[in-house]
Design a protein around this motif. Structure first.
Motif, PDB file in Angstrom:
ATOM      1  N   ASP A  98       0.800   3.416  -3.365  1.00  0.00           N
ATOM      2  CA  ASP A  98      -0.351   4.303  -3.575  1.00  0.00           C
ATOM      3  C   ASP A  98      -0.316   5.490  -2.625  1.00  0.00           C
ATOM      4  N   GLU A  99       0.078   5.250  -1.387  1.00  0.00           N
ATOM      5  CA  GLU A  99       0.100   6.322  -0.385  1.00  0.00           C
ATOM      6  C   GLU A  99       1.077   7.433  -0.788  1.00  0.00           C
ATOM      7  N   LYS A 146       7.788  10.645   2.422  1.00  0.00           N
ATOM      8  CA  LYS A 146       6.637  11.104   3.203  1.00  0.00           C
ATOM      9  C   LYS A 146       6.994  11.271   4.675  1.00  0.00           C
ATOM     10  N   HIS A 161      -0.069   9.343  -4.014  1.00  0.00           N
ATOM     11  CA  HIS A 161      -1.098  10.345  -3.696  1.00  0.00           C
ATOM     12  C   HIS A 161      -0.463  11.562  -3.020  1.00  0.00           C
ATOM     13  N   TYR A 162       0.486  11.313  -2.147  1.00  0.00           N
ATOM     14  CA  TYR A 162       1.178  12.384  -1.430  1.00  0.00           C
ATOM     15  C   TYR A 162       1.934  13.287  -2.396  1.00  0.00           C
ATOM     16  N   SER A 165       0.808  -1.223   0.000  1.00  0.00           N
ATOM     17  CA  SER A 165       0.000   0.000   0.000  1.00  0.00           C
ATOM     18  C   SER A 165       0.838   1.268   0.000  1.00  0.00           C
TER      19      SER A 165
END
Length: 345
Positions: A65-66, A248, A69-70, A62
């Motif tokens: 995707d995280e 991130k 998007h960030y 995951s």
């Protein structure tokens, strides 16, 4: 050419002598930042050192995707997709355009990631614009680098603003902009989008602004999904998940270093007295020049800068002073004082 046994910081040691180093592409100095490294190591424990499976596998992580998007949120695009390198990201776009028979117009010095060895790049912007006007209503693609190191593109893209782009797809390599230029390192995407091209695709390396080995592509949801459906994307291994996760997790570190970099850049531009020696883009920490005597003079005075033939041994020498977040105020002032004493005649 000098061989080192460790990643260069604000100084390099050559032949037993320490030199101030104003070169490379580690603009924020993240690669040697201990707090950044600690986060990277923690993520390696969680995600492993690499991930060799296809992104289309039935088992997915995951974190991809995280982080995508960030990054899309930072840059201002509808979607983002990551690749294992910026070069591969550019080649994915290039092969997609070739298979779909687009008419390609390459700005001077566009990075080879968006082309192949046989690509014909225009010698001047004016020559390219002249040819573009011959196809006013035909679908076409303009490919360029956001930072051309001559100051013609970022930050204002003057020549692009004079061209009607309603029938044009813009493909921009923002490797030297993402993480460095724009609000919070957002690069040029939002500005380019404001020019209202038919489509906008931005690719980049994440190794320069974010200090990790990966690449990314930004664009509309439709475009990104079409790129995800290619054989190259499905058949290639993705970027290391630990590396992407660190972008991130290290948001606070990155933001702090962005502020330091801008402070150092301001200090340099206010104190250097021979700005005519350089070609540069306002707000970007690189200063190109073609005076070999300046390179030799700086080295004689304890300063090493970027200086090599790029991208092949047959190309012209690329000489460049690079300001980074690693440098201290004393480093910057030493550089300025040394340059100010140089006699360009």
């Amino acid at each position: 050419m000098y061989n080192l046994n460790e990643f260069p910081g604000r100084e390099v040691k050559i032949g037993g002598k320490n030199y101030l180093y104003f070169g490379g592409t580690s603009y924020l100095g993240l690669q040697t930042n201990m707090a950044f490294q600690a986060l990277y190591l923690e993520n390696m424990k969680r995600y492993g050192t690499g991930y060799g499976a296809s992104r289309k596998s039935n088992i997915k992580l995951s974190v991809y995707d995280e982080v995508e998007h960030y990054l899309a949120h930072i840059v201002g695009s509808e979607q983002c997709m990551t690749m294992s390198s910026g070069y591969l990201a550019g080649q994915l776009i290039y092969q997609f355009l070739c298979k779909n028979d687009h008419k390609l117009f390459y700005a001077p010095q566009t990075h080879s990631a968006l082309s192949n060895e046989m690509t014909n790049k225009y010698a001047t912007i004016l020559a390219m614009i002249t040819d573009l006007k011959k196809f006013p209503n035909q679908e076409k693609v303009i490919l360029l680098d956001s930072i051309d190191f001559n100051g013609q593109h970022y930050p204002d893209y003057h020549w692009l603003t004079s061209i009607p782009l309603q029938h044009t797809t813009l493909v921009v390599d923002d490797s030297h902009g993402i993480g460095i230029t724009g609000i919070n390192g957002s690069g040029s995407y939002r500005f380019l989008q404001s020019l209202n091209p038919k489509n906008l695709v931005v690719s980049c390396s994440l190794g320069k602004g974010y200090g990790i080995g990966a690449g990314a592509i930004f664009g509309s949801s439709t475009m990104i999904e079409r790129l995800r459906d290619t054989e190259m994307y499905g058949g290639s291994s993705p970027a290391a998940p630990a590396a992407l996760a660190t972008i991130k997790d290290a948001e606070h570190i990155i933001h702090e270093k962005q502020l330091v970099l801008q402070k150092n850049l301001t200090l340099f531009t206010k104190n250097v007295q021979l700005p005519s020696l350089f070609k540069f883009s306002t707000g970007h920490p690189t200063f190109s020049f073609q005076n070999e005597q300046l390179t030799l003079y700086l080295e004689k005075n304890g300063i090493i800068v970027t200086n090599f033939r790029y991208p092949t041994s047959n190309d012209a020498v690329m000489s460049r002073i690079v300001i980074s977040a690693l440098h201290t105020a004393e480093d910057i002032l030493t550089l300025c004082d040394t340059i100010n004493r140089f006699d360009p005649s």
